[in-house]
Design a protein around this motif. Sequence first.
Motif, PDB file in Angstrom:
ATOM      1  N   GLY A 130       0.805  -1.213  -0.096  1.00  8.21           N
ATOM      2  CA  GLY A 130       0.063   0.098  -0.082  1.00  8.21           C
ATOM      3  C   GLY A 130       0.957   1.175   0.106  1.00  8.21           C
ATOM      4  N   GLY A 131       1.869   1.348   0.741  1.00  3.97           N
ATOM      5  CA  GLY A 131       2.776   2.352   0.883  1.00  3.97           C
ATOM      6  C   GLY A 131       3.595   2.723  -0.278  1.00  3.97           C
ATOM      7  N   THR A 132       4.000   1.554  -0.877  1.00  2.00           N
ATOM      8  CA  THR A 132       4.884   1.758  -2.154  1.00  2.00           C
ATOM      9  C   THR A 132       4.213   1.891  -3.472  1.00  2.00           C
ATOM     10  N   ALA A 133       3.160   0.957  -3.658  1.00  3.66           N
ATOM     11  CA  ALA A 133       2.479   0.898  -5.053  1.00  3.66           C
ATOM     12  C   ALA A 133       1.389   1.777  -4.960  1.00  3.66           C
ATOM     13  N   ASP A 134       0.739   2.066  -4.022  1.00  2.28           N
ATOM     14  CA  ASP A 134      -0.682   2.838  -3.772  1.00  2.28           C
ATOM     15  C   ASP A 134      -0.136   4.200  -3.538  1.00  2.28           C
ATOM     16  N   ILE A 135      -0.194   4.625  -2.334  1.00  2.00           N
ATOM     17  CA  ILE A 135      -0.367   5.710  -1.745  1.00  2.00           C
ATOM     18  C   ILE A 135       1.214   6.607  -1.744  1.00  2.00           C
ATOM     19  N   GLY A 136       2.235   5.738  -1.878  1.00  2.00           N
ATOM     20  CA  GLY A 136       3.601   6.449  -2.141  1.00  2.00           C
ATOM     21  C   GLY A 136       4.031   6.300  -3.497  1.00  2.00           C
ATOM     22  N   PHE A 137       3.077   5.742  -4.287  1.00  2.00           N
ATOM     23  CA  PHE A 137       3.614   5.336  -5.634  1.00  2.00           C
ATOM     24  C   PHE A 137       4.480   6.664  -6.476  1.00  2.00           C
ATOM     25  N   GLN A 138       3.809   7.963  -6.277  1.00  2.94           N
ATOM     26  CA  GLN A 138       4.541   8.851  -7.085  1.00  2.94           C
ATOM     27  C   GLN A 138       5.783   9.109  -6.449  1.00  2.94           C
ATOM     28  N   GLN A 139       5.989   9.023  -5.201  1.00  2.00           N
ATOM     29  CA  GLN A 139       7.309   9.299  -4.826  1.00  2.00           C
ATOM     30  C   GLN A 139       8.350   8.387  -4.851  1.00  2.00           C
ATOM     31  N   VAL A 140       7.803   6.994  -5.209  1.00  2.00           N
ATOM     32  CA  VAL A 140       8.483   5.856  -5.198  1.00  2.00           C
ATOM     33  C   VAL A 140       9.323   6.166  -6.704  1.00  2.00           C
ATOM     34  N   LEU A 141       8.378   6.031  -7.570  1.00  2.00           N
ATOM     35  CA  LEU A 141       8.454   6.307  -9.185  1.00  2.00           C
ATOM     36  C   LEU A 141       9.946   7.509  -9.493  1.00  2.00           C
ATOM     37  N   HIS A 142       9.394   8.735  -8.645  1.00  2.00           N
ATOM     38  CA  HIS A 142      10.158   9.847  -8.981  1.00  2.00           C
ATOM     39  C   HIS A 142      11.587   9.555  -8.306  1.00  2.00           C
ATOM     40  N   SER A 143      11.790   8.887  -7.261  1.00  2.00           N
ATOM     41  CA  SER A 143      13.064   8.643  -6.635  1.00  2.00           C
ATOM     42  C   SER A 143      13.690   7.656  -7.631  1.00  2.00           C
ATOM     43  N   TRP A 144      13.202   6.788  -8.320  1.00  2.00           N
ATOM     44  CA  TRP A 144      13.909   5.977  -9.296  1.00  2.00           C
ATOM     45  C   TRP A 144      14.215   6.760 -10.296  1.00  2.00           C
ATOM     46  N   PHE A 145      13.246   7.536 -10.869  1.00  2.00           N
ATOM     47  CA  PHE A 145      13.811   8.346 -12.093  1.00  2.00           C
ATOM     48  C   PHE A 145      14.955   9.144 -11.883  1.00  2.00           C
ATOM     49  N   ARG A 146      15.065   9.667 -10.667  1.00  2.00           N
ATOM     50  CA  ARG A 146      15.938  10.537 -10.151  1.00  2.00           C
ATOM     51  C   ARG A 146      17.331   9.682  -9.961  1.00  2.00           C
ATOM     52  N   LYS A 147      17.088   8.456  -9.853  1.00  2.00           N
ATOM     53  CA  LYS A 147      18.490   7.583  -9.497  1.00  2.00           C
ATOM     54  C   LYS A 147      18.738   7.862  -8.034  1.00  2.00           C
ATOM     55  N   GLU A 148      17.998   8.329  -7.241  1.00  2.00           N
ATOM     56  CA  GLU A 148      18.391   8.296  -5.927  1.00  2.00           C
ATOM     57  C   GLU A 148      18.958   6.817  -5.190  1.00  2.00           C
ATOM     58  N   ALA A 198      12.077   2.832 -15.081  1.00  2.00           N
ATOM     59  CA  ALA A 198      12.610   4.055 -14.413  1.00  2.00           C
ATOM     60  C   ALA A 198      13.857   3.909 -14.067  1.00  2.00           C
ATOM     61  N   GLY A 199      14.717   2.872 -14.597  1.00  2.00           N
ATOM     62  CA  GLY A 199      16.056   2.848 -14.493  1.00  2.00           C
ATOM     63  C   GLY A 199      16.778   2.177 -12.981  1.00  2.00           C
ATOM     64  N   CYS A 200      16.039   1.601 -12.437  1.00  2.00           N
ATOM     65  CA  CYS A 200      16.782   0.866 -11.425  1.00  2.00           C
ATOM     66  C   CYS A 200      17.964   0.282 -11.805  1.00  2.00           C
ATOM     67  N   ALA A 201      18.984   0.117 -11.056  1.00  2.00           N
ATOM     68  CA  ALA A 201      20.166  -0.677 -11.470  1.00  2.00           C
ATOM     69  C   ALA A 201      20.070  -2.063 -10.926  1.00  2.00           C
ATOM     70  N   TYR A 202      19.092  -2.441  -9.941  1.00  2.00           N
ATOM     71  CA  TYR A 202      18.905  -3.808  -9.662  1.00  2.00           C
ATOM     72  C   TYR A 202      17.549  -4.086  -9.072  1.00  2.00           C
ATOM     73  N   VAL A 203      16.859  -5.000  -9.640  1.00  2.00           N
ATOM     74  CA  VAL A 203      15.465  -5.408  -9.386  1.00  2.00           C
ATOM     75  C   VAL A 203      15.288  -6.753  -9.175  1.00  2.00           C
ATOM     76  N   ALA A 204      14.687  -7.194  -8.197  1.00  2.00           N
ATOM     77  CA  ALA A 204      14.648  -8.812  -7.509  1.00  2.00           C
ATOM     78  C   ALA A 204      13.342  -9.003  -7.048  1.00  2.00           C
TER      79      ALA A 204
END
Length: 300
Positions: A130-148, A198-204
């Motif tokens: 819920g926190g990652t894919a729903d309510i926090g989705f926007q911030q999750v994706l943007h952190s990935w696009f920014r390669k945080e 979104a450019g994540c360097a590692y996904v598992a």
Amino acid sequence: MSLDYVKFSNGFEKFMPKEYRDMVEHGPFGKKVTVSQMGSFKEVLEEHPMCAGCAMTLFIRLAMIAFPNPEDTITVGTAGCGRLAISQAAIPFVYGNYGDQNGVASGLSRGLRLRFGDKPKDVVVMAGDGGTADIGFQQVLHSWFRKERFTTIMLDNEVYGNTGGQESGMTNRGAVLKMAPLGKKFEKMDMLQMAKVAGCAYVATVVPNNPRRVESVIKKAVLIAREVGSTYIQAYTSCNIEYAIPTDKVMEDAKTVENDRYQFTEYVSDEAKQYLTERYGYKEFLAKPTAPAAAIPGKA
Ligand code: SF4
């Protein structure tokens, strides 16, 4: 990094709580412990108020053993069952408002780099579906696009377990839950594909009934996030309460689900492979030697 800050000042040891003394003397700080040594050292997470048999707590426990430097790791979480355990661990935990964990982690990660330079201070987000894919989705994706440069771990129990069983974006289509009695009408979100786009360097993807694998993916994800970019792990951590899984069948369920629809997958970018090989000696990413060409009859 000096471990002096987790040790006692001379003469104060006898006044410290036993739990603290045990952690300094028998905890994992400054040592290389592995999941195969569980039971022989004091873990950073030992007690929690989660439901008996909850797979999420086993996964969190394994993840915390796998952190390359637990003494220099800060976890970030949000509302949900997972934070009930994460916040009990003997390492720093930051609790954001619901869904802002990746925004908080972005600022924290950048601030730590400014403050501590090249000394690794790992930031790991652990939040539910819920926190990652729903309510926090926007911030999750943007952190990935920014390669945080921090790791995001989704504790995917495929439901809002903490609030009584609403469907989440990660619930499977057709699933009937206490607060979704007609069954979910939409597909489970493909967060793995989105992480790659979104450019994540590692996904598992992992399930908790293979401790060595959990350890391996967490280590790689945290190390890659130090310098290469965002990393994402999606872990199936069933909710035995909302899905009515008997406590003694939780691991059996994890195995069935792993075989059925949650197989282990791992994506590592070329840059991350090179980094792990050159910096940390990972042999699995070394180029395989090619077989010598077969001799042609009649040629020297
Ligand atoms: S409600 Fe579900 S996910 Fe939450 S602690 Fe209980 S079993 Fe675990």
